[in-house]
Design a protein around this motif. Sequence first.
Motif, PDB file in Angstrom:
ATOM      1  N   GLU A  65     -21.609  15.669  95.333  1.00  0.00           N
ATOM      2  CA  GLU A  65     -20.730  14.547  95.029  1.00  0.00           C
ATOM      3  C   GLU A  65     -21.226  13.306  95.772  1.00  0.00           C
ATOM      4  N   THR A  66     -21.338  12.178  95.057  1.00  0.00           N
ATOM      5  CA  THR A  66     -21.820  10.933  95.658  1.00  0.00           C
ATOM      6  C   THR A  66     -21.051   9.756  95.061  1.00  0.00           C
ATOM      7  N   GLY A  67     -21.485   8.564  95.417  1.00  0.00           N
ATOM      8  CA  GLY A  67     -20.914   7.342  94.855  1.00  0.00           C
ATOM      9  C   GLY A  67     -21.621   6.894  93.593  1.00  0.00           C
ATOM     10  N   ALA A  68     -22.460   7.770  93.006  1.00  0.00           N
ATOM     11  CA  ALA A  68     -23.162   7.524  91.747  1.00  0.00           C
ATOM     12  C   ALA A  68     -24.481   6.769  91.941  1.00  0.00           C
ATOM     13  N   THR A  69     -24.871   5.985  90.933  1.00  0.00           N
ATOM     14  CA  THR A  69     -26.243   5.488  90.787  1.00  0.00           C
ATOM     15  C   THR A  69     -26.887   4.895  92.031  1.00  0.00           C
ATOM     16  N   VAL A  70     -26.320   3.828  92.565  1.00  0.00           N
ATOM     17  CA  VAL A  70     -26.970   3.126  93.669  1.00  0.00           C
ATOM     18  C   VAL A  70     -27.133   4.037  94.875  1.00  0.00           C
ATOM     19  N   GLU A  71     -26.088   4.781  95.199  1.00  0.00           N
ATOM     20  CA  GLU A  71     -26.187   5.726  96.323  1.00  0.00           C
ATOM     21  C   GLU A  71     -27.223   6.801  96.036  1.00  0.00           C
ATOM     22  N   ASN A  72     -27.262   7.299  94.804  1.00  0.00           N
ATOM     23  CA  ASN A  72     -28.232   8.341  94.467  1.00  0.00           C
ATOM     24  C   ASN A  72     -29.671   7.845  94.619  1.00  0.00           C
ATOM     25  N   ILE A  73     -29.928   6.625  94.159  1.00  0.00           N
ATOM     26  CA  ILE A  73     -31.281   6.069  94.280  1.00  0.00           C
ATOM     27  C   ILE A  73     -31.669   5.932  95.745  1.00  0.00           C
ATOM     28  N   LYS A  74     -30.763   5.425  96.553  1.00  0.00           N
ATOM     29  CA  LYS A  74     -31.050   5.256  97.978  1.00  0.00           C
ATOM     30  C   LYS A  74     -31.304   6.595  98.650  1.00  0.00           C
ATOM     31  N   ARG A  75     -30.533   7.616  98.265  1.00  0.00           N
ATOM     32  CA  ARG A  75     -30.699   8.925  98.896  1.00  0.00           C
ATOM     33  C   ARG A  75     -31.956   9.628  98.403  1.00  0.00           C
ATOM     34  N   MET A  76     -32.357   9.403  97.162  1.00  0.00           N
ATOM     35  CA  MET A  76     -33.639   9.944  96.701  1.00  0.00           C
ATOM     36  C   MET A  76     -34.780   9.257  97.448  1.00  0.00           C
ATOM     37  N   GLN A  77     -34.643   7.974  97.658  1.00  0.00           N
ATOM     38  CA  GLN A  77     -35.663   7.207  98.361  1.00  0.00           C
ATOM     39  C   GLN A  77     -35.836   7.708  99.796  1.00  0.00           C
ATOM     40  N   LYS A  78     -34.732   8.173 100.393  1.00  0.00           N
ATOM     41  CA  LYS A  78     -34.770   8.698 101.764  1.00  0.00           C
ATOM     42  C   LYS A  78     -35.131  10.178 101.814  1.00  0.00           C
ATOM     43  N   GLY A  79     -35.276  10.819 100.636  1.00  0.00           N
ATOM     44  CA  GLY A  79     -35.594  12.238 100.607  1.00  0.00           C
ATOM     45  C   GLY A  79     -34.395  13.133 100.805  1.00  0.00           C
ATOM     46  N   GLN A  80     -33.187  12.620 100.559  1.00  0.00           N
ATOM     47  CA  GLN A  80     -31.969  13.409 100.744  1.00  0.00           C
ATOM     48  C   GLN A  80     -31.487  14.066  99.452  1.00  0.00           C
ATOM     49  N   LEU A  81     -32.027  13.637  98.326  1.00  0.00           N
ATOM     50  CA  LEU A  81     -31.724  14.242  97.027  1.00  0.00           C
ATOM     51  C   LEU A  81     -33.027  14.445  96.273  1.00  0.00           C
ATOM     52  N   ASP A  82     -33.073  15.491  95.454  1.00  0.00           N
ATOM     53  CA  ASP A  82     -34.256  15.736  94.631  1.00  0.00           C
ATOM     54  C   ASP A  82     -34.189  14.990  93.306  1.00  0.00           C
ATOM     55  N   MET A  83     -32.991  14.839  92.788  1.00  0.00           N
ATOM     56  CA  MET A  83     -32.785  14.136  91.526  1.00  0.00           C
ATOM     57  C   MET A  83     -31.315  13.727  91.482  1.00  0.00           C
ATOM     58  N   GLY A  84     -30.979  12.854  90.525  1.00  0.00           N
ATOM     59  CA  GLY A  84     -29.590  12.437  90.482  1.00  0.00           C
ATOM     60  C   GLY A  84     -29.275  11.477  89.362  1.00  0.00           C
ATOM     61  N   LEU A  85     -27.981  11.262  89.176  1.00  0.00           N
ATOM     62  CA  LEU A  85     -27.466  10.329  88.179  1.00  0.00           C
ATOM     63  C   LEU A  85     -27.949   8.920  88.502  1.00  0.00           C
ATOM     64  N   VAL A  86     -28.448   8.251  87.463  1.00  0.00           N
ATOM     65  CA  VAL A  86     -28.863   6.856  87.589  1.00  0.00           C
ATOM     66  C   VAL A  86     -28.565   6.159  86.263  1.00  0.00           C
ATOM     67  N   THR A  87     -28.682   4.841  86.248  1.00  0.00           N
ATOM     68  CA  THR A  87     -28.608   4.113  84.984  1.00  0.00           C
ATOM     69  C   THR A  87     -29.943   3.418  84.757  1.00  0.00           C
ATOM     70  N   ALA A  88     -30.251   3.174  83.491  1.00  0.00           N
ATOM     71  CA  ALA A  88     -31.556   2.619  83.134  1.00  0.00           C
ATOM     72  C   ALA A  88     -31.830   1.288  83.829  1.00  0.00           C
ATOM     73  N   ASP A  89     -30.822   0.416  83.890  1.00  0.00           N
ATOM     74  CA  ASP A  89     -31.051  -0.914  84.458  1.00  0.00           C
ATOM     75  C   ASP A  89     -31.292  -0.875  85.961  1.00  0.00           C
TER      76      ASP A  89
END
Length: 327
Positions: A65-89
Amino acid sequence: MKRIGALAVAVALVPLVGVWSAADAQMRNLAMGSTQTSSSHYSYFVGAAKAINLLVPELNVTVVETGATVENIKRMQKGQLDMGLVTADQVYLAWRGQETWKDAPFEGIRQLWLYSVSANYVTVREETGIKSIHELTSKKFTPGIRGSAVEKGTETVFGILGIKPDWQRMGTADTVDAMKDKRIVGFAKSGSGFFLDASTMDIATRTALRTLPFSEEDVKKVRAVRPYLPWIKVPAGSIKGLGEFWTTASLAFVAGTKSMPADLAYKVVKAIWEGQEHQPQAVMGAAYRNPRGTIEHALSPLHAGAIRFYRELGLKIPDELIPPEAK
């Protein structure tokens, strides 16, 4: 899944996330970022994880469970998630290092699959008498759940249109309570396809709601400044009492990083499209059983493993969606 439990799992996986080695062939735990549990989209990720776990037995995907797109991108960037929900833009902006991402570009983000095409709705309490988005200036309004692409998109669109609400930032559950308690006049939230999502329907059981459309002039003005922001024309009757109208759209993808081995990404994407019966059709909307949509709506490179799968389906991948490592 309760938030505390989900976060505990995420923390436990941090040493493994993004670290790919010769041991990849063994059982692997993958952390997949989603959104808040009160959102209809969370149920999609539960189904997606089930499909992958059933069809790729060497993987164990956990939904976080996360705050969705922006948080998921930041956490993938930090190596905390392998994949996640994002939006195209937002992936496009992160990949290009623009706007929110100008100080922290993420060149290594890669799209895997499109899972939902949804309308984003601006909703207000009917009793407020507000009938236009332009009447929201100075009103207490939530732009979207904290950390989501809808939040960023609403801020951007309203800014271009000169609308300046008194922003109230909160998560989904708090937004539901704030609407029921009349502490905010309205909020922005992605729907379930063209329909209102579960959290909005929950509010509607206690409070009469009104959905506010964007005019043709609004759309034209925003497109002139931010051409990459997606818009969608909602069919008449999708929202009770409204004919056809314009609103912003969420082209919801699942992304990973280029460090994920191509063969693993291939297996994950293949499992998603071959295990569609485990994923809620209501959330997927036009993306249901439509792998071509991934290619049609992506604005940034696909993962090399995903490209392999889509090519096996006979789909042509545009050059701009092919990253250097896949050429």
